[in-house]
Design a protein around this motif. Structure first.
Motif, mmCIF file in Angstrom:
data_model
loop_
_atom_site.group_PDB
_atom_site.id
_atom_site.type_symbol
_atom_site.label_atom_id
_atom_site.label_comp_id
_atom_site.label_asym_id
_atom_site.label_seq_id
_atom_site.Cartn_x
_atom_site.Cartn_y
_atom_site.Cartn_z
ATOM 1 N N TYR A 3 6.670 -63.874 4.676
ATOM 2 C CA TYR A 3 6.470 -65.326 4.712
ATOM 3 C C TYR A 3 5.081 -65.727 4.212
ATOM 4 N N LEU A 4 4.047 -65.066 4.714
ATOM 5 C CA LEU A 4 2.676 -65.437 4.378
ATOM 6 C C LEU A 4 2.408 -65.304 2.882
ATOM 7 N N SER A 5 2.800 -64.175 2.289
ATOM 8 C CA SER A 5 2.556 -63.960 0.861
ATOM 9 C C SER A 5 3.280 -65.003 0.022
ATOM 10 N N PHE A 6 4.499 -65.300 0.426
ATOM 11 C CA PHE A 6 5.281 -66.305 -0.309
ATOM 12 C C PHE A 6 4.590 -67.668 -0.248
ATOM 13 N N ILE A 7 4.187 -68.078 0.981
ATOM 14 C CA ILE A 7 3.536 -69.385 1.154
ATOM 15 C C ILE A 7 2.238 -69.456 0.353
ATOM 16 N N GLN A 8 1.429 -68.401 0.435
ATOM 17 C CA GLN A 8 0.153 -68.393 -0.287
ATOM 18 C C GLN A 8 0.369 -68.492 -1.798
ATOM 19 N N LEU A 17 0.752 -78.089 -0.821
ATOM 20 C CA LEU A 17 2.149 -78.450 -0.555
ATOM 21 C C LEU A 17 2.209 -79.320 0.686
ATOM 22 N N THR A 18 3.062 -80.332 0.651
ATOM 23 C CA THR A 18 3.293 -81.119 1.864
ATOM 24 C C THR A 18 4.194 -80.323 2.803
ATOM 25 N N ALA A 19 4.242 -80.749 4.048
ATOM 26 C CA ALA A 19 5.068 -80.052 5.034
ATOM 27 C C ALA A 19 6.533 -80.023 4.589
ATOM 28 N N GLN A 20 7.017 -81.135 4.080
ATOM 29 C CA GLN A 20 8.405 -81.213 3.643
ATOM 30 C C GLN A 20 8.672 -80.255 2.484
ATOM 31 N N GLU A 21 7.754 -80.209 1.526
ATOM 32 C CA GLU A 21 7.917 -79.313 0.368
ATOM 33 C C GLU A 21 7.873 -77.849 0.800
ATOM 34 N N LEU A 22 6.970 -77.511 1.698
ATOM 35 C CA LEU A 22 6.823 -76.129 2.146
ATOM 36 C C LEU A 22 8.041 -75.670 2.941
ATOM 37 N N ASN A 23 8.514 -76.534 3.830
ATOM 38 C CA ASN A 23 9.702 -76.190 4.626
ATOM 39 C C ASN A 23 10.930 -75.982 3.741
ATOM 40 N N GLN A 24 11.062 -76.824 2.727
ATOM 41 C CA GLN A 24 12.210 -76.709 1.824
ATOM 42 C C GLN A 24 12.158 -75.387 1.038
ATOM 43 N N LYS A 25 10.978 -75.033 0.554
ATOM 44 C CA LYS A 25 10.833 -73.779 -0.202
ATOM 45 C C LYS A 25 11.132 -72.570 0.674
ATOM 46 N N LEU A 26 10.651 -72.587 1.931
ATOM 47 C CA LEU A 26 10.927 -71.477 2.851
ATOM 48 C C LEU A 26 12.418 -71.357 3.144
ATOM 49 N N SER A 27 13.047 -72.489 3.384
ATOM 50 C CA SER A 27 14.490 -72.490 3.694
ATOM 51 C C SER A 27 15.301 -71.939 2.532
ATOM 52 N N GLU A 28 14.955 -72.332 1.302
ATOM 53 C CA GLU A 28 15.706 -71.878 0.123
ATOM 54 C C GLU A 28 15.443 -70.408 -0.180
ATOM 55 N N ARG A 29 14.209 -69.964 0.000
ATOM 56 C CA ARG A 29 13.860 -68.577 -0.360
ATOM 57 C C ARG A 29 14.388 -67.582 0.661
ATOM 58 N N PHE A 30 14.308 -67.908 1.959
ATOM 59 C CA PHE A 30 14.664 -66.942 3.008
ATOM 60 C C PHE A 30 15.955 -67.304 3.735
ATOM 61 N N HIS A 31 16.602 -68.398 3.312
ATOM 62 C CA HIS A 31 17.883 -68.825 3.906
ATOM 63 C C HIS A 31 17.765 -69.007 5.418
ATOM 64 N N ILE A 32 16.748 -69.754 5.815
ATOM 65 C CA ILE A 32 16.555 -70.050 7.237
ATOM 66 C C ILE A 32 16.643 -71.562 7.434
#
Length: 533
Positions: A3-8, A17-32
């Motif tokens: 998670y950390l490496s991806f976010i960085q 990144l805004t909170a909304q943009e970051l949450n969306q990217k995490l959800s799409e990349r890790f299917h959470i």
């Protein structure tokens, strides 16, 4: 990739990144789920592995996340998209030399006066965010006006503020004459006209939970078959003369107009926005004004191109007062302005400006007569009456000396106009001053420990003549303890002329005789009471 490496990586790629943009990217990349995404971001932020703008929020009340420290340029980039009101204030503060009054900030941020009535961003919150970002100093107050000052000015803030005060007065100087011009062209009615005064720069005209440079109503709303639609159109003015009209000024005005239009639940209100400007260097701003359907008038369109020379001279006068360079320089500039008004044929149309110049002329004269002490200009005194209601009056000049204090009332009318005795409820009369505004000043200063307790003196000076009744009353007052030690209680045009001759103030006398004592109609007589505001 964790998670950390991806976010960085994602933040590094985009800068933030805004909170909304970051949450969306995490959800799409890790299917959470989005809930899990938020928890991951919160955990990494709490551990210091990524940074957030907390407590400062942006669009939809969300934080922005970043890895490297945010500088001003990055903050502007973020706010332009995600917090436009904050962006407009930062940019306008830069364009104004690092200082803005609280009133001007209310305009450019489109902040409501009562934040409980709207969901719009509000100024006090924006200011707290700027303080947290270390962009500005704590709010500073000078001459009863609150200012927002860039941190870079530090201990030199007062000189920056005094310069800016002159620019704000310039923005107000033409306002009343412009309103008269608009009424002559049937664009506004005379029944209700409220406008910002140069004597109370921090107030403005308050209407529908916003501040305006002026507002009125118009019955010139076009022709329609809708007999039910008889409501007048609300006219709101935005005035910017001391600098170029910017995209930020326009956006702030537009959002306030939208706030008014959408404030009625039953139907949208009719609003006609009018912009009065000196210039706009950005053609896209003028194009957008046209596209929005706003009216805009360059000052030169109203008064001719020579008005820009007048503006330059008025700026010079403000600088002379700022750097204490007077009286000869000031008198020369006053003469220059009055001559340009006459040559351009605008002397009659700018009578209120002539009145302002008379006050400056008399400041130059009086400061040499009264001696040791200092003179305040455009003083506003406020106090609460017995019912708790705030009462206030404006005073042209107030002298504070070691042996006496003097309140001056100045009226730069045309030579053959007449000031009547009147009563305490009739403005621009002798008794309005001596029975209403002057007694208020007496009470105010007697209750203030800041000033000495000498008897307050009075002096009414005008280029006009006084009626027989008024002269009789003033002559009696001249024998009372209201008479200043170095002056009389009253001066009409002829008496003022004699005073300048006795004192050998030849330059001031020449201006007085040439531009004020000519036998022409006063503004009140010329317009025959048609323009009561």
């Amino acid at each position: 990739m964790d998670y950390l490496s991806f976010i960085q990586n994602e933040i590094e790629r985009q800068g933030y990144l805004t909170a909304q943009e970051l949450n969306q990217k995490l959800s799409e990349r890790f299917h959470i789920t989005s809930v899990n995404s938020r928890k991951i971001v919160q955990r990494l932020t709490a551990s210091g592995k990524i940074n957030s703008t907390s407590p400062i929020t942006f669009g939809n009340n969300q934080f922005v996340y970043f890895t490297r420290s945010l500088n001003k340029s990055m903050i502007k980039h973020i706010t332009k998209k995600h917090r436009p009101s904050l962006y407009r204030l930062i940019v306008t503060l830069e364009n104004s030399g690092g200082v803005l009054s609280y009133y001007e900030a209310l305009k450019v941020t489109s902040s409501p006066l009562d934040r409980e009535k709207t969901k719009m961003d509000y100024l006090d919150r924006i200011i707290q965010d700027l303080l947290h970002l270390d962009f500005i100093m704590e709010l500073q107050t000078y001459n009863n006006v609150t200012y927002i000052v860039d941190k870079k000015h530090g201990v030199n803030w007062l000189s920056i503020v005094t310069s800016h005060e002159g620019k704000m007065k310039l923005d107000c100087m033409f306002l009343r004459d412009v309103l008269i011009w608009l009424q002559k062209h049937n664009l506004i009615n005379s029944e209700e006209v409220v406008y910002r005064s140069k004597d109370e720069l921090s107030k403005g005209a308050q209407h529908n939970n916003f501040v305006w440079d002026a507002f009125s109503y118009s019955s010139a709303t076009g022709i329609t078959n809708d007999r039910e639609d008889k409501k007048n159109t609300l006219i709101v003015l935005d005035v910017q003369l001391s600098r170029s009209y910017s995209q930020q000024d326009l956006d702030g005005f537009y959002n306030r107009v939208q706030g008014v239009i959408c404030s009625s639940l039953s139907r949208k209100r009719k609003v006609l926005p009018i912009i009065i400007l000196n210039e706009t260097t950005d053609t896209s701003v003028q194009n957008r004004i046209r596209k929005l359907g706003f009216l805009s008038f360059h000052l030169g369109t109203i008064y001719g191109e020579r008005i820009y020379e007048v503006l330059k001279s008025l700026n010079n006068i403000n600088d002379f007062f700022r750097f204490q360079s007077y009286p000869s320089d000031v008198i020369s500039e006053i003469r220059s302005v009055l001559e340009k008004l006459r040559e351009s044929g605008q002397e009659t149309n700018l009578q209120n400006l002539k009145g302002d110049l008379f006050e400056i002329l008399m400041y130059s004269v009086l400061r040499r007569i009264v001696g040791e002490g200092y003179i305040e200009q455009s003083v506003v005194l406020k106090d609460k009456d017995s019912s708790g209601k705030v009462e206030y009056y404006e005073y042209d000049l107030v002298f504070h000396g070691p042996r006496e204090q003097i309140v001056f009332e100045l009226k730069g009318y045309r030579g053959n106009s007449e000031i009547k005795l009147g009563d305490q409820d009739s403005k621009n009369t002798i008794r309005w001053f001596f029975r209403r505004t002057f007694p208020f000043a007496q009470r105010y200063y007697s209750n203030s420990s800041k000033y000495n307790q000498h008897i307050l003196k009075a002096c009414f000076i005008s280029t006009a003549r006084f009626s027989e009744e008024a002269t009789e009353t003033l002559s009696k007052l001249n024998e009372s303890n209201l008479k200043p030690s170095m002056l009389d209680v009253f001066y009409d045009g002829q008496k003022l002329k004699n005073l300048m001759k006795e004192r050998e103030y030849s330059k001031e006398l020449d201006v007085l005789e040439k531009y004020y004592l000519e036998q022409n109609l006063s503004i009140g007589e010329r317009y025959n009471g048609e323009y009561p505001f």
